[in-house]
Scaffold this active site. Structure first.
Site, short mmCIF file in Angstrom:
data_model
loop_
_atom_site.label_atom_id
_atom_site.label_comp_id
_atom_site.label_asym_id
_atom_site.label_seq_id
_atom_site.Cartn_x
_atom_site.Cartn_y
_atom_site.Cartn_z
N HIS A 86 7.80 -7.41 -3.52
CA HIS A 86 6.53 -7.84 -4.14
C HIS A 86 6.73 -9.16 -4.88
CE1 HIS A 86 4.06 -4.23 -3.42
NE2 HIS A 86 5.20 -3.57 -3.51
N CYS A 131 5.25 -6.18 1.58
CA CYS A 131 5.57 -4.76 1.53
C CYS A 131 4.95 -4.02 2.72
CB CYS A 131 5.15 -4.17 0.19
SG CYS A 131 5.83 -2.52 -0.14
N TYR A 132 3.93 -3.18 2.50
CA TYR A 132 3.30 -2.48 3.61
C TYR A 132 2.68 -3.48 4.60
CZ TYR A 132 0.28 0.73 6.22
OH TYR A 132 -0.33 1.44 7.22
N GLU A 148 4.49 -11.03 -6.02
CA GLU A 148 3.41 -11.25 -6.99
C GLU A 148 3.72 -10.75 -8.38
OE1 GLU A 148 2.34 -7.27 -5.04
OE2 GLU A 148 3.42 -9.09 -4.54
N GLY A 170 0.83 -1.20 0.00
CA GLY A 170 0.00 0.00 0.00
C GLY A 170 0.87 1.25 0.00
N ASP A 177 -16.48 -12.60 -22.11
CA ASP A 177 -17.16 -12.58 -20.82
C ASP A 177 -18.64 -12.96 -20.95
OD1 ASP A 177 -14.72 -11.70 -19.97
OD2 ASP A 177 -15.33 -9.62 -19.74
N LYS A 180 -10.06 -12.90 -15.76
CA LYS A 180 -10.23 -13.11 -17.20
C LYS A 180 -9.60 -14.42 -17.67
CE LYS A 180 -11.29 -10.36 -20.19
NZ LYS A 180 -12.54 -10.07 -20.94
#
Length: 552
Positions: free
Chosen positions: A201, A100-101, A203, A73, A259, A407
């Site tokens: 991070h 992180c945060y 990710e 964040g 979608d 997605k």
């Protein structure tokens, strides 16, 4: 419109898909990568959801999570009003991973030290993961230990950092695993309490071994099982849809995109011919897309399809208009009118049979839910251009079978449902269609030029095998621009075409795709040879930001 959302939460639906194991909840502290964290967890075949940091500890525990991940964040734990946690959450016995945060929040809550060291780190950073490793271990050996989130990764590894404050002292009971030039404590773990965290991070793809770090937490620290799969989703959703719709009927607005196509296919599998799909052909689709829906999609699903042929309506309304925002508003307005007219025809037909349409199908995805309501549930529903709006005196209950999916998961569900790859693998396409890929007035002649050029570019991209590497490749016609050229030994004064290949994971940021030179050459040669009105092909090499994906 007084549509009501489904009363079944994503968590309840997910329970049926992955058994009794609770979800991994990603606590969002305002990170731009919160959705990416959830996706990485799902890539490990573990179900995850995003929740806002404003939920209390008791509200979090009521959701029965199997583990928590605290996101990054923009705040400092020392800033006034910064979102923080007391020790209660970390003492609840739930495995927790801080990023992180979130890493700093954990350290601060449990008595560690978070300080403003002045050593900021942004972007690629090397961390030393040798802390706590026996001195006798051979130099260069990977980090050992079955209980470490860094097990098997190199002692020196490249990660992606984005922090100003740093953890300088770990809480009592934690073992420090790594450090960097700006973060004395860059990773730690408390195996007994099943708590761990990293300053970087994991990710993002820029972090080497990031997915492995996440999976070490999920399977090694938290002890979870990889039970989430798209195969289970189909059976769970079909059962849910049947229960929700009952003996009623449903209507779905097909846009031609993946979608709405997958959502309709799921509902059709559940309730059969009690679903009717409406496709508004506004004349702004890419080459053969309407025909693909009418033939391949109907053949693979057996769905009832009503096609509204409305291209003349849209072209008349767009005549003489060049301003991008005006074009968007006109297309949106006319789409609503066309959809309402087509929908009314479906309702009348149902009434003639003594039936009533009770439900509306929407292709809402999980990112839509998060962006519109912060992941707090079904209370806030994001409107979609493929629906277009409904008369205010009608009442429908929303059916949103893709509400918990990203997605890439939607595409996989579509493939398992047997949908044609021409639809499942289709690149993202804007609601206003080719109307905003023509710079200038939209006319039938210009649409035909752009369709032919776009079809060539997409065909060559597919032939090259790069469809999965390029997120999308808009082709833009500079209709109000002409350039001098030479074709067939004669002077020409034709239009330029712009290729805009981009790669992205979250659509928030993107970079232009480095396509092979021979592929670009083939696309250029074919377009200038086969589309007479075009004599120049140019490549857009702008990232996002500063440029957007679409030119308008």
């Amino acid at each position: 419109m007084t549509s009501q959302p489904s009363t079944t939460s994503a968590s309840e639906t997910a329970d049926a898909a992955h058994g009794s194991q609770g979800p991994v909840l990603v606590v969002d502290y305002g990170a731009q990568y919160a959705q990416l964290i959830a996706r990485r967890v799902r890539e490990a075949d573990v179900y995850s959801e995003i929740i806002p940091h404003t939920l209390s500890t008791q509200e979090i525990l009521q959701r029965k999570p199997s583990a928590l991940i605290l996101s990054g964040g923009p705040s400092s734990v020392w800033a006034e009003g910064a979102p923080v946690r007391d020790a209660e959450l970390f003492e609840a016995g739930i495995p927790i991973f801080g990023i992180c945060y979130g890493f700093q929040v954990m350290a601060n809550a449990l008595g560690g030290t978070v300080a403003k060291t002045g050593a900021r780190e942004y972007g690629a950073t090397i961390v030393d993961a040798s802390l706590g490793v026996a001195d006798t271990a051979p130099e260069g050996q990977d980090v050992p230990g079955p209980d470490s989130i860094l097990t098997g990764s190199p002692r020196l590894q490249k990660v992606w950092m984005s922090h100003g404050d740093s953890v300088t002292e770990a809480p009592q009971g934690f073992r420090v695993l790594a450090s960097s030039g700006g973060a004395p404590v860059a990773a730690f773990v408390d195996e007994q309490r099943r708590l761990a965290g990293v300053q970087w991070h994991p990710e993002v793809r820029h972090t080497e071994h990031g997915q492995a770090t996440i999976e070490h937490f999920l399977f090694g620290i938290a002890g979870l099982k990889p039970t989430w799969s798209t195969e289970n989703i189909i059976d769970a959703q079909v059962e849910r849809i049947r229960e929700q719709v009952g003996d009623g009927r449903a209507i779905c607005g097909l846009s031609g995109g993946v979608d709405s196509a997958v959502a309709a296919a799921l509902v059709q599998r559940a309730i059969g011919d009690r679903l009717t799909c409406v496709l508004v052909d506004h004349g702004l689709m890419r080459q053969d897309e309407v025909e693909q829906v009418e033939t391949e999609y109907v053949a693979s699903t057996g769905v009832n399809l009503h096609v509204a042929r409305e291209s003349e309506r849209f072209l008349d309304a767009l005549a003489g208009v060049s301003d991008p925002e005006t074009k968007r508003k006109i297309i949106g307005r006319e789409f609503i009118r066309a959809f309402e007219a087509a929908e009314e025809a479906v309702l009348v037909a149902a009434a003639d049979e003594g039936a009533k349409v009770t439900h509306l199908v929407q292709g809402t995805l999980y990112p839509d839910v998060v962006e519109s309501g912060g992941g707090e549930g079904a209370a806030t529903i994001k409107s979609h251009h493929n629906v277009g709006g409904l008369p205010e005196d009608l009442e429908f209950e929303l059916v949103e079978p893709l509400r918990e999916l990203f997605k890439d998961e939607v595409r996989e569900v579509g493939r398992q449902l047997g949908l044609p790859e021409s639809i499942v693998g289709r690149q993202p396409f804007p609601g206003p269609g080719l109307g905003i890929r023509i710079i200038g007035e939209v006319t039938s002649e210009r649409l035909e030029i752009l369709r032919r050029a776009d079809a060539i570019a997409r065909e060559e991209l597919t032939e090259s095998g790069l469809d999965q590497e390029v997120w999308q490749m808009p082709v833009v016609l500079l209709a109000d621009v002409r350039s001098v050229g030479v074709q067939g030994d004669g002077r020409t004064y034709g239009h330029p075409i712009v290729l805009r290949p981009v790669s992205s994971e979250d659509a928030m940021t993107a970079d232009w795709s480095r396509l092979p030179e021979d592929l670009l050459a083939r696309i250029s040669n074919r377009i200038t040879n086969e589309v007479q009105e075009i004599n120049r092909v140019v490549l857009d090499v702008t990232s996002k930001p500063p440029g957007t994906i679409e030119w308008e």
